[in-house]
Design an enzyme around this catalytic site. Structure first.
Site, PDB file in Angstrom:
ATOM      1  CB  SER B  10     -11.719  26.604 -84.916  1.00  0.00           C
ATOM      2  OG  SER B  10     -11.835  25.198 -84.779  1.00  0.00           O
ATOM      3  CG  HIS B  11      -7.094  23.215 -82.588  1.00  0.00           C
ATOM      4  ND1 HIS B  11      -7.391  24.155 -81.647  1.00  0.00           N
ATOM      5  CD2 HIS B  11      -5.865  22.732 -82.271  1.00  0.00           C
ATOM      6  CE1 HIS B  11      -6.390  24.227 -80.788  1.00  0.00           C
ATOM      7  NE2 HIS B  11      -5.451  23.385 -81.143  1.00  0.00           N
ATOM      8  CB  SER B  12     -11.519  22.151 -87.367  1.00  0.00           C
ATOM      9  OG  SER B  12     -12.384  22.062 -88.478  1.00  0.00           O
ATOM     10  N   GLY B  43      -4.948  22.264 -86.269  1.00  0.00           N
ATOM     11  CA  GLY B  43      -3.943  23.046 -85.553  1.00  0.00           C
ATOM     12  C   GLY B  43      -4.342  24.503 -85.586  1.00  0.00           C
ATOM     13  CG  ASP B  67     -10.824  25.460 -81.163  1.00  0.00           C
ATOM     14  OD1 ASP B  67      -9.708  25.946 -80.918  1.00  0.00           O
ATOM     15  OD2 ASP B  67     -11.025  24.671 -82.111  1.00  0.00           O
TER      16      ASP B  67
END
Ligand SMILES: Nc1ncnc2c1ncn2[C@@H]1O[C@H](COP(=O)(O)OP(=O)(O)OP(=O)(O)O)[C@@H](O)[C@H]1O
Ligand SMILES: [Mg+2]
Lengths: 206, 126
Positions: B10-12, B43, B67
């Site tokens: 995920s980006h988070s 990112g 994601d």
């Protein structure tokens, strides 16, 4: 003329300068139609790449491009990381073993870079991505018979400006659909800086 | 016996580790690693994904859930660079897909069986 290690190093150095100078501009473009991190991503990735390249003495252009590729892939952080990383990795593979590369190999290297970006992004021309700069540049390279700095710079600039009229169908901007029209694609603008820097490196070597 | 591995990209960092918590709460022992965020910010990180793949058991294969955008590109790049067989990037919503995979992996289903269930359950993505 042959494209040698000095050209390759100057290319990256100049690209880094242009990206650092325009970091906020790139970010503002990405704020308009993306998530607003493009300037930060590119600034971090190219800074690290320049640092990495200063650690070694290079014999082949291919090795310069390989280290650039690996650093961009792991340090950029956004989609442009794996995409520009793949571009340089494909160029490295296409020119393996050559100390300095002649024009036909250079064309082949950039052709394979574009193919690699298309594959990695599952994208093609007209989707308002960096491919809309890389692809026209390859076409002009193929038509020319030798390195031509001005041709590369002008083609990349015109192509970058033309992304404003496109509707995004790939990347973050695709979520805006029609509303992405009227804005430049951030990755195409940074691709223009990269080709502008390539042109600089060709002019300096001449 | 080793289970099919799961990697969450995920980006988070919080999203990836939060999904991992949900899987572990429901399923217990899961062969799962979270690869979220990039140097503490939003990112995706190729290195984190590579590390995750090296730190789960992949003897029975592994599935990567992602994601957005670069999460998928970096996941594919990681598989290519580590030259892994039987590791697949999955087209499914990250939470629901990984949940389904965790449940099925815990009852000993193979990578192929899980991929078929996912295709049936989430035909729209990809
Ligand atoms: N699928 C794709 N194919 C080709 N180019 C793409 C694709 N997705 C994004 N791009 C290019 O990348 C640029 C955006 O780069 P940036 O560094 O901002 O990554 P991002 O889109 O924020 O990444 P993420 O996917 O992590 O959200 C776009 O302007 C576009 O030129
Ligand atoms: Mg962005």
């Amino acid at each position: 003329m042959k494209f040698d290690v000095n050209h390759a190093l100057t290319w990256i150095t100049k690209a880094n300068e242009k990206i650092q100078d325009n970091k906020d501009y790139l970010t503002s473009l990405d704020q308009a139609i993306g998530d607003g991190d493009h300037g930060i991503n590119m600034s971090r990735g190219f800074k690290e790449t320049v640092a990495k390249l200063s650690e070694n003495d290079y014999v082949t252009v291919s090795d310069v491009w390989k280290d650039a590729a690996m650093t961009l892939m792991s340090k950029v952080g956004g989609a442009s990381g794996p995409l520009f990383g793949t571009a340089f990795l494909k160029m490295s593979m296409a020119s393996k073993g050559e100390e300095a590369i002649d024009y036909p190999i250079f064309i082949k290297a950039v052709e394979e870079a574009v193919e690699g970006v298309k594959q990695r992004g599952k994208a093609t021309e007209g989707e308002k991505t960096m491919i809309d700069v890389w692809s026209p540049v390859v076409k002009k390279l193929q038509e020319a018979s030798d390195f031509n700095a001005e041709l590369i710079r002008d083609t990349a600039k015109t192509a970058m400006e033309a992304t404003s009229d496109l509707v995004a169908t790939k990347g973050r901007a695709a979520y805006l659909k029609e509303r992405s029209k009227g804005h430049l694609d951030p990755g195409s603008v940074s691709s223009y800086y990269i080709f502008d820097a390539l042109a600089d490196s060709l002019e300096e070597g001449a | 016996m080793a289970q099919v591995g799961i990697v969450l990209v995920s980006h988070s960092e919080k999203v990836a580790s939060g999904i991992k918590d949900i899987l572990e709460q429901a399923v217990g022992e899961v062969n799962v690693k979270a690869a979220g965020g990039m140097e503490g910010e939003i990112g995706t990180s190729l290195e984190k994904i590579q590390e995750a793949l090296q730190n789960i058991s992949t003897s029975e294969g592994a599935l990567i859930f992602y994601d957005l955008g670069s999460a998928k590109m970096n996941a594919e790049a990681a598989i290519e660079m580590l030259e892994l067989d039987n590791v697949h990037v999955v087209e499914a919503p990250i939470l629901e897909g990984a949940y389904l995979a965790a449940v099925e992996a815990s009852i000993g289903k193979s990578v192929q069986e899980i991929l078929e269930s996912i295709k049936k359950e989430f035909p729209e993505k990809g």
